[in-house]
Design an enzyme around this catalytic site. Structure first.
Site, short mmCIF file in Angstrom:
data_model
loop_
_atom_site.label_atom_id
_atom_site.label_comp_id
_atom_site.label_asym_id
_atom_site.label_seq_id
_atom_site.Cartn_x
_atom_site.Cartn_y
_atom_site.Cartn_z
N HIS A 90 23.14 41.33 66.51
CA HIS A 90 23.44 42.36 67.49
C HIS A 90 24.94 42.70 67.46
O HIS A 90 25.34 43.87 67.44
CB HIS A 90 23.01 41.87 68.88
CG HIS A 90 23.14 42.89 69.96
ND1 HIS A 90 22.96 42.58 71.30
CD2 HIS A 90 23.43 44.21 69.94
CE1 HIS A 90 23.13 43.66 72.02
NE2 HIS A 90 23.41 44.67 71.21
N GLU A 93 25.68 44.52 64.33
CA GLU A 93 25.25 45.92 64.44
C GLU A 93 26.34 46.77 65.08
O GLU A 93 26.64 47.89 64.65
CB GLU A 93 23.95 45.99 65.25
CG GLU A 93 23.48 47.40 65.59
CD GLU A 93 23.07 47.52 67.05
OE1 GLU A 93 23.62 48.39 67.77
OE2 GLU A 93 22.20 46.74 67.49
N HIS A 94 26.97 46.24 66.13
CA HIS A 94 28.07 46.96 66.79
C HIS A 94 29.30 47.05 65.89
O HIS A 94 29.95 48.09 65.80
CB HIS A 94 28.47 46.24 68.09
CG HIS A 94 27.57 46.53 69.24
ND1 HIS A 94 28.01 47.09 70.42
CD2 HIS A 94 26.24 46.31 69.43
CE1 HIS A 94 27.01 47.20 71.27
NE2 HIS A 94 25.91 46.73 70.69
N GLU A 166 33.87 44.16 70.41
CA GLU A 166 32.43 44.41 70.50
C GLU A 166 31.63 43.16 70.85
O GLU A 166 30.62 43.25 71.53
CB GLU A 166 31.92 44.99 69.18
CG GLU A 166 32.50 46.36 68.85
CD GLU A 166 32.12 47.42 69.89
OE1 GLU A 166 30.95 47.46 70.32
OE2 GLU A 166 33.02 48.20 70.27
N GLU A 191 26.80 43.60 77.85
CA GLU A 191 25.50 44.25 77.70
C GLU A 191 24.38 43.25 77.95
O GLU A 191 23.41 43.53 78.68
CB GLU A 191 25.37 44.83 76.29
CG GLU A 191 24.01 45.46 76.02
CD GLU A 191 23.77 45.81 74.56
OE1 GLU A 191 22.61 46.11 74.22
OE2 GLU A 191 24.71 45.77 73.76
#
Length: 996
Positions: A90, A93-94, A166, A191
């Site tokens: 994840h 991905e950022h 991130e 998040e």
């Protein structure tokens, strides 16, 4: 989407799989079970042709779906199999989207949102793959975005500061002051803290981890906030090196652009630079259990639960080893939410008993036919985001595809586990085979139920109950983790953290040179829009019906709007509940079960929803009504209209127990939605006192509605609420003040016209004329020239709008205290309506502020998952943030954004980029089912849209500075603020805030 869908001829595609030099060296992949290679597979029921390829040099796999659809899609995916819960896929991905070798500027992904006419751009991390899709209707834009995506995926910079921004970092609360405490920060960290405030998400995550515990599905791919701080920058880079390689990749393209160009670009810009490797990302089969297992987990209390003593969730799940879904082996779950803990055993018994009954008696034939009918109608229904839907969810959702992210996930999951993606698309074949199995063996389904459920030892019973101090415990564990990290730091490391924090802020604040990025120009945007031909007739006692002839592929779409003007004020809060239950309580001779079955058997769904629409030229004028929507295959149109007739004339309100279930379900769904939609609830509350319709929006769609439904669900005696429904029906379900619309193929219009006329003649009209409750009614007409009619003058569709000349907007600040570790923030400002000269400037300004100021301040520096500005059709200018660790500081950022806009510190390039982003939304493809809906629902004609378009093109720097000063500057316009989030001492001390 193109207005026409036709079967593609496979001829040209055969040449498409033989690209000439200097293109990629590819070979055709043989299909499982085929006698020889079948490079091209036609799927006529979906009007598409599929081409499967693999790259000789690297083994990269490729699927192209050719379809006469202008909304072209690309995606690349990698199988990503983490073995811990640090969230490495994840965070990667950022981070790959934060700059690459060819495009080294910071955050090219977000910058391309404003340099492109994309209809979709995003990235997803699933349990076992990571996916990067985009879609656009512009060929040049497609090449630009493809170049950026390829470079990001294969050649990212993966800078340490980007990882800190991130992923996670230790930083001083105030980065400029080393005396302030060190805290955890990071976009993904915040998040995931926000994601795990959602109890449904917590349950689903535990379920997957516990039913598939042995490999990658036993961890949290998105990241556990308590484990994320264990991830290092070196581990991130290593994960990229082992997973983001062409040999572990799958490329997907879709639409009507030529395949050769895609293959050539992908080969030259990426694949030619790699050699084949063994990817070693296979996921082994889960070892099957010898006997069923049970687990209990905990979650936070739901402050909006209807009954605090009934907050337990329980499910029974079965591993299905012969199927794959979103995981290598699928699992089937059935269970209940909102039960008492003592009822867990009862729920298990009911599930077991139901399985036994099905094995003994089978399923009713009509139930099976209803589900097969659902597949048929979904095959025919056309959406604008079919391509993305294919690659990401399941084909039936792809066929509905209200969002683009639905052809993508479907193919992605299966293909990720080496399934045949082309075989997945052959739905008609599967339905035929299913029917054949049933015909040959009437007990086919019963035997499957026995095998997969009754005799399956890999069975998990999972229950989840709330703990009063759950969130406190989570916070305590985070504090302990933080303390441990801080205690391990040397003085030198603490100094480095402070210096790195300053370095990150300096980098975030530094003006970016984006000249390396490709971009479209404003001149690439079409100057004019195509106009949609509409015909309006008056039928059955002067009721207007709008007809829009479209290539709807044998599906008829019906909508109606009925006015709320005469409804007594005391009944208004119950309108959303009425809408929710009116198609689910039974009607005429049908009880609620029979009604549900007939709706499934004869329609593609029937829905009712509140309809509050602002006037296009006056902020204090609005339409209030209820929208009825449905679709069906043309052969079923009489049945669908007959159902509406029964719902209007003979709805049933006697099933008190079923009504109670619907109420509890609605209350639970509203409560479950807050963690995902908190910023929307904050924005609705913040705008409540800015326009007369704002109060109604809050009543129907805001936190007021959430709280009302909680109160109703808690009532021991629900009869008083049930008795309100027939009263609302009397005012709403009649032909007094209604208008209808039909979208259908030209040859279906005459039949549709007859059925709609019969429906309108058959529904009741009030015996006496009812006066509007609010006396200030404005009649507003919109002229539509009939197509193919001998009439010279156009027909007038008159809408009765509500006006409140005494309305005075006022400021309000509300803090909803919720047990969340992050905030959702909205600030709303009253500006101008759609047709006002300044509306276009404010719309461009909202995009400009988001891209050039708010994204940097709220997400990059502040650590929120998202934030920005937008202008709504009701003239409300909204600032918002989402899963935000800050609250009052973010409101200060909104103030600074206005000062920045007033200063005019932006270039013509910045303005052009904002225009591109706005036009990408304005020119988003419209499905045949939705053509003409701007006019029917909102009173916005194509002429008005064209005028707005010309105003958007004309927006200048001076206009932007002017509207900033005129509307957004402090003291110029009335504004409201709202925050959903945890206790806040500073807000509590401030008497201007209302705590809820």
């Amino acid at each position: 989407m193109r207005a026409e869908r036709r079967r593609l001829r496979p001829g040209p595609l055969r040449s498409a799989v033989r690209p000439g030099p200097p293109g990629p060296r590819s070979h055709v992949e043989p299909q499982p079970g085929a006698a020889g290679p079948r490079p091209v597979t036609a799927v006529p029921e979906l009007f598409l042709t599929a081409v499967k390829l693999s790259h000789d040099g690297t083994g990269a796999r490729y699927l192209h779906v050719a379809r006469e659809d202008s909304n072209n899609l690309f995606s690349i995916q990698f199988r990503t199999t983490p073995m811990d819960s640090t969230g490495v896929p994840h965070i990667l991905e950022h981070t790959v989207l934060c700059g690459s070798q060819k495009y080294p500027c910071r955050d090219p992904f977000f910058k391309m949102l404003n340099r492109s006419l994309s209809t979709f751009m995003n990235a997803f991390t699933a349990s076992d793959y990571t996916l990067y899709p985009f879609s656009t209707q512009n060929p040049k834009d497609f090449q630009n975005l493809l170049s950026v995506y390829l470079d990001a995926a294969f050649f990212p910079c993966l800078r340490q500061l980007d990882f800190w921004q991130e992923g996670w970092r230790l930083e001083h609360e105030n980065p400029a002051d080393p005396q302030t405490p060190l805290v955890f920060k990071g976009v993904v960290f915040n998040e995931m803290k926000g994601a795990f405030t959602d109890n449904e998400r917590i349950f689903a995550q535990h379920l997957q981890n516990k039913i598939l515990p042995d490999h990658t599905y036993g961890v949290i791919s998105g990241g556990d906030p308590l484990c994320i701080p264990d991830l290092t920058w070196e581990q991130l880079k290593q994960f990229h090196a082992t997973h983001y390689h062409p040999s572990n990749s799958r490329f997907f393209t879709y639409g009507n652009f030529p395949l050769e160009q895609h293959l050539k670009q992908i080969h030259e810009e990426a694949l030619v630079k790699f050699e084949r490797i063994e990817s070693n990302t296979d996921i082994p089969k889960q070892k099957l259990w010898e006997k069923p297992r049970e687990h209990r987990v905990t979650c936070g209390l739901d402050s909006f639960a209807a009954d605090p003593s009934k907050q337990t969730t329980v499910s029974v799940s079965y591993l299905l080893t012969e199927f794959n879904g979103s995981t290598r082996e699928a699992y089937f779950s059935v269970g209940l939410q909102g039960i008492a803990e003592r009822d867990i055993v009862t729920v298990k018994q009911i599930i077991d008993r139901t399985v036994d009954e099905v094995i003994a008696k089978g399923f009713e034939e009509d139930r099976i036919e209803a589900l097969l009918h659902k597949i048929e109608i979904q095959l025919k229904h056309q959406s604008t985001s079919f391509g993305l839907a294919l690659t990401s969810v399941d084909v039936c959702r792809a066929l509905q595809a209200p969002e683009l992210d639905v052809v993508l996930q479907y193919i992605a999951s299966c293909w990720n586990q080496d399934g045949d993606p082309v075989e997945l698309l052959r739905i008609a074949d599967k339905v035929s085979r299913f029917r054949q199995c049933l015909k040959e063996n009437p007990r086919f389904l019963q035997e499957k139920v026995k095998t997969y459920f009754k005799d399956n030892p890999h069975k998990l019973t999972l229950s989840m109950s709330p703990e009063e101090d759950y969130h406190d415990k989570q916070a305590k564990m985070e504090a302990e983790k933080l303390q441990k990290k801080v205690n391990a730091l040397s003085e030198e490391e603490k100094t480095q953290i402070f210096e790195k924090g300053l370095e990150l802020i300096a980098l975030q604040s530094k003006p970016q040179d984006t000249s390396c990025l490709p971009a479209l120009k404003v001149s690439d945007i079409e100057p004019k829009i195509p106009f949609t031909l509409l015909e309006t007739t008056l039928t059955a006692d002067e009721i207007p019906v709008q007809y829009c002839a479209q290539p709807t592929n044998g599906v008829v779409y019906f909508r109606a709007v009925s006015s709320l003007n005469t409804l007594p004020e005391e009944l208004k809060p119950y309108v959303p509940l009425f809408c929710n239950v009116i198609t689910k309580m039974g009607c005429g001779a049908l009880d609620y079960r029979e009604q549900a079955q007939k709706i499934e058997l004869k329609t593609g769904g029937m829905s009712v929803s509140p309809h509050i629409i602002p006037d296009d030229s006056h902020l204090d004028v609005y339409e209030q009504g209820v929208l009825f929507s449905s679709l069906c295959l043309d052969r079923n149109l009489p049945d669908m209209m007959s159902l509406w007739s029964e719902i209007f004339n003979n709805p049933r309100f006697e099933e008190e127990e079923h009504f109670r279930v619907l109420v509890k379900k609605t209350a639970q769904e509203l409560s479950n939605g807050i963690p995902d939609c908190g910023h929307l609830y904050a924005s609705i509350r913040a705008s409540k006192n800015l326009t007369p319709s704002g109060e109604l929006q809050e009543m129907f769609s805001g936190m007021d509605q959430v709280k009302l439904m909680k109160r109703i669900a808690e009532m021991p005696d629900i009869k008083p609420i049930l008795r309100k429904l027939p009263r609302i029906k009397k005012y709403l379900l009649n032909s007094d003040n209604i208008r209808c619309s039909v979208n259908a193929a030209p040859q279906q219009i005459p039949e549709a016209s007859k059925e709609v006329e019969n429906f309108l003649k058959g529904i009741a009209r009030s015996k006496k004329e009812r006066k509007p409750v609010r006396p200030h009614v404005i009649e507003k007409s919109s002229e539509v020239k009939p197509v193919g009619s001998e009439m010279v003058t156009g027909l007038q569709i008159t809408r009765k709008l509500i006006s409140d000349p005494t309305f005075k907007p006022c400021q309000m600040k509300t803090h909803f205290v919720l047990p969340f570790p992050v905030n959702y923030i909205g600030e709303c400002i009253r500006t101008v309506p759609y047709t006002a000269a300044d509306y276009a400037s404010l719309r461009i300004l909202a995009r400009l502020m988001t891209a050039k100021f708010l994204h940097t301040e709220i997400r990059e520096k502040g650590g929120a998952y998202g934030g920005g500005a937008k202008l709504s059709p009701n003239g409300i200018f909204t600032f918002y943030s989402y899963r935000d660790p800050n609250s009052l500081a973010t409101l200060k950022t909104f103030e600074k954004a206005v000062e920045w806009a007033k200063s005019g510190e932006f270039t013509q390039q910045d303005i052009d980029e904002a225009k591109l982003a706005v036009f990408a939304a304005v020119d988003a493809p419209i499905a045949p089912s939705d053509k003409g809906m701007g006019h029917f629902l909102y009173g916005i004609s194509d002429e008005m849209k064209q005028s707005h378009r010309e105003q958007l093109f004309a927006v200048s720097c001076d206009n932007l500075v002017d509207v900033s000063n005129k509307y957004l500057a402090a003291g110029k316009s009335t504004r409201g603020q709202a925050i959903l989030g945890p206790e806040n001492a500073d807000i509590t001390k401030d008497p201007s805030w209302v705590k809820r």
